[in-house]
Design a protein around this motif. Structure first.
Motif, PDB file in Angstrom:
ATOM      1  N   TYR A   1      -6.234   8.402   0.902  1.00 15.03           N
ATOM      2  CA  TYR A   1      -5.674   7.163   1.462  1.00 15.03           C
ATOM      3  C   TYR A   1      -6.702   6.470   2.353  1.00 15.03           C
ATOM      4  O   TYR A   1      -6.909   5.253   2.249  1.00 15.03           O
ATOM      5  CB  TYR A   1      -4.416   7.499   2.261  1.00 15.03           C
TER       6      TYR A   1
ATOM      7  N   THR B 130      -2.739   0.900  -6.198  1.00 12.88           N
ATOM      8  CA  THR B 130      -1.994  -0.003  -5.314  1.00 12.88           C
ATOM      9  C   THR B 130      -2.875  -0.550  -4.197  1.00 12.88           C
ATOM     10  O   THR B 130      -2.900  -1.764  -3.942  1.00 12.88           O
ATOM     11  CB  THR B 130      -0.791   0.733  -4.706  1.00 12.88           C
ATOM     12  N   ASN B 131      -3.618   0.323  -3.533  1.00  9.72           N
ATOM     13  CA  ASN B 131      -4.311  -0.082  -2.317  1.00  9.72           C
ATOM     14  C   ASN B 131      -5.595  -0.862  -2.568  1.00  9.72           C
ATOM     15  O   ASN B 131      -5.949  -1.741  -1.774  1.00  9.72           O
ATOM     16  CB  ASN B 131      -4.629   1.153  -1.472  1.00  9.72           C
TER      17      ASN B 131
ATOM     18  N   THR C 118      -9.289   4.657   0.406  1.00 13.60           N
ATOM     19  CA  THR C 118      -8.844   3.366  -0.128  1.00 13.60           C
ATOM     20  C   THR C 118      -8.915   2.283   0.936  1.00 13.60           C
ATOM     21  O   THR C 118      -9.276   1.135   0.636  1.00 13.60           O
ATOM     22  CB  THR C 118      -7.407   3.438  -0.691  1.00 13.60           C
ATOM     23  N   LYS C 119      -8.594   2.637   2.165  1.00 17.13           N
ATOM     24  CA  LYS C 119      -8.629   1.632   3.225  1.00 17.13           C
ATOM     25  C   LYS C 119     -10.059   1.302   3.644  1.00 17.13           C
ATOM     26  O   LYS C 119     -10.345   0.173   4.077  1.00 17.13           O
ATOM     27  CB  LYS C 119      -7.806   2.119   4.415  1.00 17.13           C
TER      28      LYS C 119
ATOM     29  N   LEU D 131      -4.942  13.053   4.404  1.00 15.11           N
ATOM     30  CA  LEU D 131      -4.882  11.642   4.007  1.00 15.11           C
ATOM     31  C   LEU D 131      -6.281  11.091   3.724  1.00 15.11           C
ATOM     32  O   LEU D 131      -6.526   9.895   3.885  1.00 15.11           O
ATOM     33  CB  LEU D 131      -4.194  10.815   5.099  1.00 15.11           C
TER      34      LEU D 131
ATOM     35  N   MET E 222      -2.863   5.830  -5.533  1.00 14.71           N
ATOM     36  CA  MET E 222      -3.316   5.221  -4.279  1.00 14.71           C
ATOM     37  C   MET E 222      -4.388   4.173  -4.510  1.00 14.71           C
ATOM     38  O   MET E 222      -4.343   3.085  -3.913  1.00 14.71           O
ATOM     39  CB  MET E 222      -3.800   6.307  -3.312  1.00 14.71           C
TER      40      MET E 222
ATOM     41  N   GLN F  86      -2.071  11.365  -8.121  1.00 16.50           N
ATOM     42  CA  GLN F  86      -2.040  10.881  -6.745  1.00 16.50           C
ATOM     43  C   GLN F  86      -3.224   9.966  -6.453  1.00 16.50           C
ATOM     44  O   GLN F  86      -3.076   8.908  -5.845  1.00 16.50           O
ATOM     45  CB  GLN F  86      -2.038  12.065  -5.781  1.00 16.50           C
TER      46      GLN F  86
ATOM     47  N   GLY G 187       0.832  -1.202   0.000  1.00 16.69           N
ATOM     48  CA  GLY G 187       0.000   0.000   0.000  1.00 16.69           C
ATOM     49  C   GLY G 187       0.861   1.244   0.000  1.00 16.69           C
ATOM     50  O   GLY G 187       2.024   1.218   0.406  1.00 16.69           O
ATOM     51  N   ILE G 188       0.273   2.338  -0.465  1.00 10.57           N
ATOM     52  CA  ILE G 188       0.966   3.613  -0.449  1.00 10.57           C
ATOM     53  C   ILE G 188       0.031   4.690   0.082  1.00 10.57           C
ATOM     54  O   ILE G 188      -1.197   4.576   0.002  1.00 10.57           O
ATOM     55  CB  ILE G 188       1.475   4.022  -1.849  1.00 10.57           C
ATOM     56  N   GLY G 189       0.626   5.732   0.650  1.00 16.27           N
ATOM     57  CA  GLY G 189      -0.131   6.906   1.078  1.00 16.27           C
ATOM     58  C   GLY G 189       0.569   8.154   0.592  1.00 16.27           C
ATOM     59  O   GLY G 189       1.799   8.219   0.584  1.00 16.27           O
ATOM     60  N   ILE G 190      -0.214   9.117   0.160  1.00 17.34           N
ATOM     61  CA  ILE G 190       0.325  10.396  -0.280  1.00 17.34           C
ATOM     62  C   ILE G 190      -0.444  11.485   0.452  1.00 17.34           C
ATOM     63  O   ILE G 190      -1.672  11.560   0.337  1.00 17.34           O
ATOM     64  CB  ILE G 190       0.180  10.578  -1.803  1.00 17.34           C
TER      65      ILE G 190
END
Length: 244
Positions: free
Chosen positions: A150, A110-111, A153-154, A147, A107, A103, A89-92
Motif C-alpha cells: 500500500y 485502484t491506487n 502505491t502511495k 502495509l 492495490m 492483493q 484507494g484500497i489497502g490490504i
C-alpha cells in the motif's frame, strides 16, 4: 463568498470517509460535486446527505470504461471540470512474505492505475486553472509493517504529481498531493487494529489522530484559488507524524 462558488468537482471514492468529507466541504463552499464509489447503496446514502448539488456515479476507478461513463455524465450535465480529487484507494494488510499476486494487483490497480486514468480522462474537460488533487498517505514516507505494498502505491502517487506538475503549463492545471496521516474512517477501522491506532496516536506529535473534516479543509485549500501558485507539492496533514 464561498471559495468554490460555481466550480465543478469530481471526487472518486467519495461515498464515505475522507472522500465524503471532502465532498461535503466542497458543497458547503459552493461547488457542484460528482462523487463515485463501487457500491450503489453507499452512494445513495451519501447523496441523501449531500443534497441536490451532488451527483453520484457508480464507478470502479480501476476500470477505464467506468471512468469514461463518469466523465460522460459530467460532460452531459455541466460540460467542464474545475477540480479533480483522485481519492479512490484500497489497502490490504499482509505480512511481508505472505503477499499474494491478487492483493498486489488490486492495490496497484485502484491506487495507481485508477489515479492515472482518473486524471488522464479528465483532461478534455478541465477548465484553465483547474486543480488536481491526488490522495497520498503518510505511509509513503513511513510504511507501516504489513502495509508495505500500500505504501509503495502511495509513493507512486507522489511521483505522479511530481511528473505531471511539468504539464501544468501545457494543460492549464496544477496538481498536488494531499497526504493524510492516521484518520479513523470505516476503511481504516477495518484495516488497522485498535492497538496499532493507539500506537499511531502516541507517535503523533499533536498527540491525537486526525479527522476527515481536517483532511477536507486541506483539500478545500488545494481546490481553491488560495493555492493558485501551489503545484507539484505534497501537503501533509498528519499531525507531524511523518515529518519529524
Amino acid at each position: 463568498m464561498a471559495v468554490l462558488t460555481d466550480k465543478v468537482a469530481v471526487i472518486t471514492g467519495g461515498s464515505s470517509g475522507i472522500g465524503l468529507a471532502i465532498a461535503r466541504a466542497f458543497r458547503d463552499e459552493g461547488a457542484k460535486v460528482f462523487i463515485t464509489g463501487r457500491r450503489k447503496e453507499t452512494l445513495d446514502e451519501a447523496i441523501v446527505e449531500l443534497g441536490a448539488n451532488a451527483t453520484a456515479v457508480v464507478c470502479d476507478s480501476a476500470a477505464p470504461a467506468d471512468l469514461d461513463a463518469l466523465y460522460e455524465t459530467v460532460r452531459a450535465q455541466v460540460g467542464h471540470v474545475d477540480v479533480v480529487v483522485a481519492n479512490a484507494g484500497i489497502g490490504i494488510q499482509t505480512a511481508f512474505g505472505e503477499v499474494t499476486e491478487e492483493q498486489f494487483d488490486a492495490m496497484f490497480a485502484t491506487n495507481v492505475k485508477g489515479t492515472v486514468f482518473t486524471v488522464q480522462k479528465a483532461l478534455p474537460l478541465l477548465r484553465p486553472g483547474a486543480s488536481i488533487i491526488l490522495t497520498g498517505s503518510s505511509a509513503a514516507t513511513r510504511p507501516p509493517y504489513g502495509l508495505e505494498i500500500y505504501a509503495a502505491t502511495k509513493a507512486a502517487v507522489r511521483n505522479l504529481a511530481r511528473g505531471w506538475a511539468h504539464s501544468a503549463r501545457q494543460y492549464g492545471f496544477r496538481v498536488n498531493v494531499l497526504s493524510p496521516g492516521t484518520v479513523p474512517t470505516p476503511g481504516l477501522l477495518d484495516l488497522v487494529p485498535a492497538e496499532v491506532r493507539e500506537q499511531s496516536e502516541e507517535a503523533t506529535p499533536l498527540g491525537r489522530l486526525g479527522t476527515p473534516e481536517e483532511i477536507a479543509a486541506a483539500a478545500t485549500f488545494l481546490a481553491s484559488n488560495a493555492s493558485s501558485y501551489v503545484n507539484g507539492s505534497e501537503l501533509a496533514v498528519d499531525g507531524g507524524a511523518a515529518q519529524i
